[in-house]
Design an enzyme around this catalytic site. Structure first.
Site, PDB file in Angstrom:
ATOM      1  N   CYS A  97       0.840  -1.203   0.000  1.00  0.00           N
ATOM      2  CA  CYS A  97       0.000   0.000   0.000  1.00  0.00           C
ATOM      3  C   CYS A  97       0.877   1.257   0.000  1.00  0.00           C
ATOM      4  CB  CYS A  97      -0.931  -0.028   1.208  1.00  0.00           C
ATOM      5  SG  CYS A  97      -2.135   1.308   1.247  1.00  0.00           S
ATOM      6  N   CYS A  98       1.912   1.262   0.846  1.00  0.00           N
ATOM      7  CA  CYS A  98       2.821   2.416   0.877  1.00  0.00           C
ATOM      8  C   CYS A  98       3.556   2.568  -0.449  1.00  0.00           C
ATOM      9  CB  CYS A  98       3.844   2.270   2.001  1.00  0.00           C
ATOM     10  SG  CYS A  98       3.258   2.810   3.618  1.00  0.00           S
ATOM     11  N   CYS A 136      -0.934   8.320   7.535  1.00  0.00           N
ATOM     12  CA  CYS A 136      -2.292   8.081   7.050  1.00  0.00           C
ATOM     13  C   CYS A 136      -3.204   7.683   8.212  1.00  0.00           C
ATOM     14  CB  CYS A 136      -2.285   6.955   6.031  1.00  0.00           C
ATOM     15  SG  CYS A 136      -1.461   7.361   4.494  1.00  0.00           S
ATOM     16  N   CYS A 144      -3.341   4.034   9.611  1.00  0.00           N
ATOM     17  CA  CYS A 144      -2.074   3.446  10.061  1.00  0.00           C
ATOM     18  C   CYS A 144      -1.388   4.268  11.140  1.00  0.00           C
ATOM     19  CB  CYS A 144      -1.117   3.295   8.874  1.00  0.00           C
ATOM     20  SG  CYS A 144      -1.767   2.258   7.576  1.00  0.00           S
ATOM     21  N   CYS A 172       7.747   3.993   5.865  1.00  0.00           N
ATOM     22  CA  CYS A 172       6.854   3.806   4.722  1.00  0.00           C
ATOM     23  C   CYS A 172       7.623   3.409   3.469  1.00  0.00           C
ATOM     24  CB  CYS A 172       6.054   5.078   4.459  1.00  0.00           C
ATOM     25  SG  CYS A 172       7.077   6.539   4.355  1.00  0.00           S
TER      26      CYS A 172
HETATM   27  S1  SF4 Z   1       0.566   4.620   5.629  1.00  0.00           S
HETATM   28 FE1  SF4 Z   1      -1.018   3.018   5.542  1.00  0.00          FE
HETATM   29  S2  SF4 Z   1      -2.721   3.830   4.302  1.00  0.00           S
HETATM   30 FE2  SF4 Z   1      -0.915   5.168   4.025  1.00  0.00          FE
HETATM   31  S3  SF4 Z   1       0.020   4.410   2.157  1.00  0.00           S
HETATM   32 FE3  SF4 Z   1       1.050   3.355   3.870  1.00  0.00          FE
HETATM   33  S4  SF4 Z   1      -0.095   1.447   4.286  1.00  0.00           S
HETATM   34 FE4  SF4 Z   1      -1.343   2.779   2.906  1.00  0.00          FE
END
Ligand code: SF4
Length: 240
Positions: free
Chosen positions: A117-118, A203, A206, A228
């Site tokens: 996701c990151c 985010c 998280c 991240c």
């Molecule tokens: S911090 Fe969490 S929601 Fe944001 S990009 Fe990374 S995994 Fe995705």
């Protein structure tokens, strides 16, 4: 790119280490001009850097990675800070909306694979932006976490094609207390989430408040993940 030989990193780092953060930023602008850029997520250190650049008359561009999953309070703070400083911070967006990502990778990817996701929502966006820059300025500090305790002041990072981009952390040797004292001394605003116990803000899905330990201890609760990837995945090893 400014004609700087990476072999000069030790010498430049030693010289910059003797300078105040505002003079480090002055060097950055005089050396890289419009190809220098401040990346910020509106943490207190980023506020200090934006304020130093503004008050020193250094028109260094600024950008933020808007993942589409930021706290509403962070977006409100962005607008407030822009008005306060009279600046504009460019929003760099991921290739996909949150909905498009869910359609391709499944809903709430951050719960199953925050690394992926990151990568999709932050690292890829930064990589795209780094092609506009020859110097990336960040608010990393050594006292933020064990992982960041050896962060260099000046180093070389990598764009996605592995080409060089310089990286400067002008507050790397500042403590959390110094940063907050600067905000107070200059009457600068902060993200209201800090008043609710959030010490490092990423985010919404998280990030949790924390009461002690590493400043970044509230990030990715339940996972081993501490970064991240913005800083680890672009690391080139020179100067670091
Ligand atoms: S911090 Fe969490 S929601 Fe944001 S990009 Fe990374 S995994 Fe995705």
């Amino acid at each position: 790119m400014a004609d700087l030989d990476p072999a000069r990193i030790p010498e430049l780092d030693a010289r910059l280490s003797t300078l105040a953060p505002v003079d480090r930023l002055r060097w950055a602008y005089e050396t890289f001009g419009a190809r220098a850029g401040i990346g910020t997520s509106f943490q207190p250190a980023g506020v200090v850097i934006l304020h130093l650049a503004k008050t020193a008359g250094l028109p260094i561009q600024a950008f933020t990675l808007n993942t589409g999953l930021l706290f509403p309070e962070t977006l409100e703070f962005k607008a407030k800070l822009e008005a306060h400083l009279g600046i504009k911070v460019e929003e760099v967006l991921p290739a996909q909306t949150v909905e498009q990502q869910a359609a391709q990778h499944g809903a709430e990817l951050w719960k199953r694979d925050p690394e992926k996701c990151c990568e999709l929502r932050k690292v890829d966006s930064l990589g795209k932006k780094l092609f506009d820059l020859d110097l990336w300025i960040t608010g990393m500090r050594r006292d933020q976490s064990a992982e960041r305790s050896v962060t260099p002041l000046l180093s070389l990072a990598a764009r996605p094609d592995n080409s060089d981009v310089w990286k400067l952390n002008p507050l790397v040797d500042w403590s959390r207390d110094q940063v907050w004292a600067y905000l107070k001394e200059h009457g600068l605003p902060h993200n209201v989430l800090h008043d609710r116990g959030y010490r490092s803000i990423g985010c919404l899905p998280c990030t949790l408040p924390t009461s002690g330990g590493d400043e970044r201890g509230g990030r990715w609760p339940g996972f081993e993940k501490k970064e991240c990837g913005l800083h680890t995945r672009t690391k080139k090893g020179l100067g670091g």
